[in-house]
Write a protein that holds these residues in place. Sequence first.
Motif, PDB file in Angstrom:
ATOM      1  N   HIS A 208      -2.594   2.171  -6.366  1.00 40.99           N
ATOM      2  CA  HIS A 208      -1.794   1.122  -5.731  1.00 40.99           C
ATOM      3  C   HIS A 208      -2.660   0.089  -5.339  1.00 40.99           C
ATOM      4  CE1 HIS A 208       2.425   1.991  -6.461  1.00 40.99           C
ATOM      5  NE2 HIS A 208       2.273   3.299  -6.214  1.00 40.99           N
ATOM      6  N   ARG A 243       5.814   2.568  -3.590  1.00 39.91           N
ATOM      7  CA  ARG A 243       5.315   1.170  -2.914  1.00 39.91           C
ATOM      8  C   ARG A 243       6.500   0.645  -2.393  1.00 39.91           C
ATOM      9  NH1 ARG A 243       0.800  -2.015  -4.241  1.00 39.91           N
ATOM     10  NH2 ARG A 243       0.842  -3.893  -3.045  1.00 39.91           N
ATOM     11  N   LEU A 248       2.373   1.250   1.395  1.00 38.86           N
ATOM     12  CA  LEU A 248       2.478   2.661   0.662  1.00 38.86           C
ATOM     13  C   LEU A 248       3.285   3.534   1.582  1.00 38.86           C
ATOM     14  CD1 LEU A 248       2.084   3.744  -2.242  1.00 38.86           C
ATOM     15  CD2 LEU A 248      -0.145   4.843  -1.078  1.00 38.86           C
TER      16      LEU A 248
END
Length: 307
Positions: A208, A243, A248
């Motif tokens: 991410h 997410r 996160l």
Amino acid sequence: MTGLIHQVLMYDNEKDILDTVVPFLQEGLSAGEAVLTVGTAPNLSCLRQALGTDSDSVEFADSASWYIQPTRTINNYSSFIAENATARIRVVAEPGWETGTPAQISEWTRYESIINQAFADVSASVLCLYDRRTTDPELLDGALRTHPQLVEYACARCNGAYLDPATVNARVDRDPLPAPPPGAVRLPIDDDDLSALRSFISGHARHHGMSRPRVNDLLVAATEVATNAIRHGRRPISCQMWREDDDLIVDVTDAGRWLPDPLPGFVPPDPSSLSGFGLWGVRMLCALVQLRTGPGGTTVRLHIPCR
């Protein structure tokens, strides 16, 4: 005077600030108190100008760096109190937040309530400022529920809307956390050394785009929470990640139920103590930590920015 005096001023214009805050600060300076003003840049500039040479005796701090998240803010105030241990404290505090997600609004409301409990025995006068024109009504409502005194027209009075910290805490924690989304990834936590958990978290965090320092913070926080679940909770234990906007999210869930202390991890632990650093450290590392415990088990939810 001994003990904490916690007041709120909801202002509509610059005159409201000058009429109330300047005399409040000057009173503290005349009494030889340690005076701190935390505010937005425009209001700090306005107060410096109004105080003139008296401003040299006031410590100023910008809300943007002071109010990053509740535990860090409490730590900032604890440090200021410790540095001025022999003086009475006087603080003007403008949080600088005007809106947020429901979870953020709840946690900042809890923070204002915690102040009443965490610093109850500190000899201090605190005046919090909220801009009525631009602040989310939910935050204004929270401010009314968390300040024992309300200031209007430069006069303080008892606030009939005030609720004690235990009631505010219960209200914040009474609603269940939103369920993880269908796309959340899940890992059962079976090994006590947590090596699989660390690989799982670091891999998805990098996927991410999380920076290395953020990944390290997340690993430390998640490892601490998982260790607590292993030591004090009940199996099965699992971790889920997903997410959410720029954050996160990491959930650590176990089947146990426990009764946390009234201020779980919000207040800096006693340096001479060997306990109490775990959850406090987790809160210091994360943007937001949510905890729910009940018959269905315990979940600790960590929010940390990807960048």
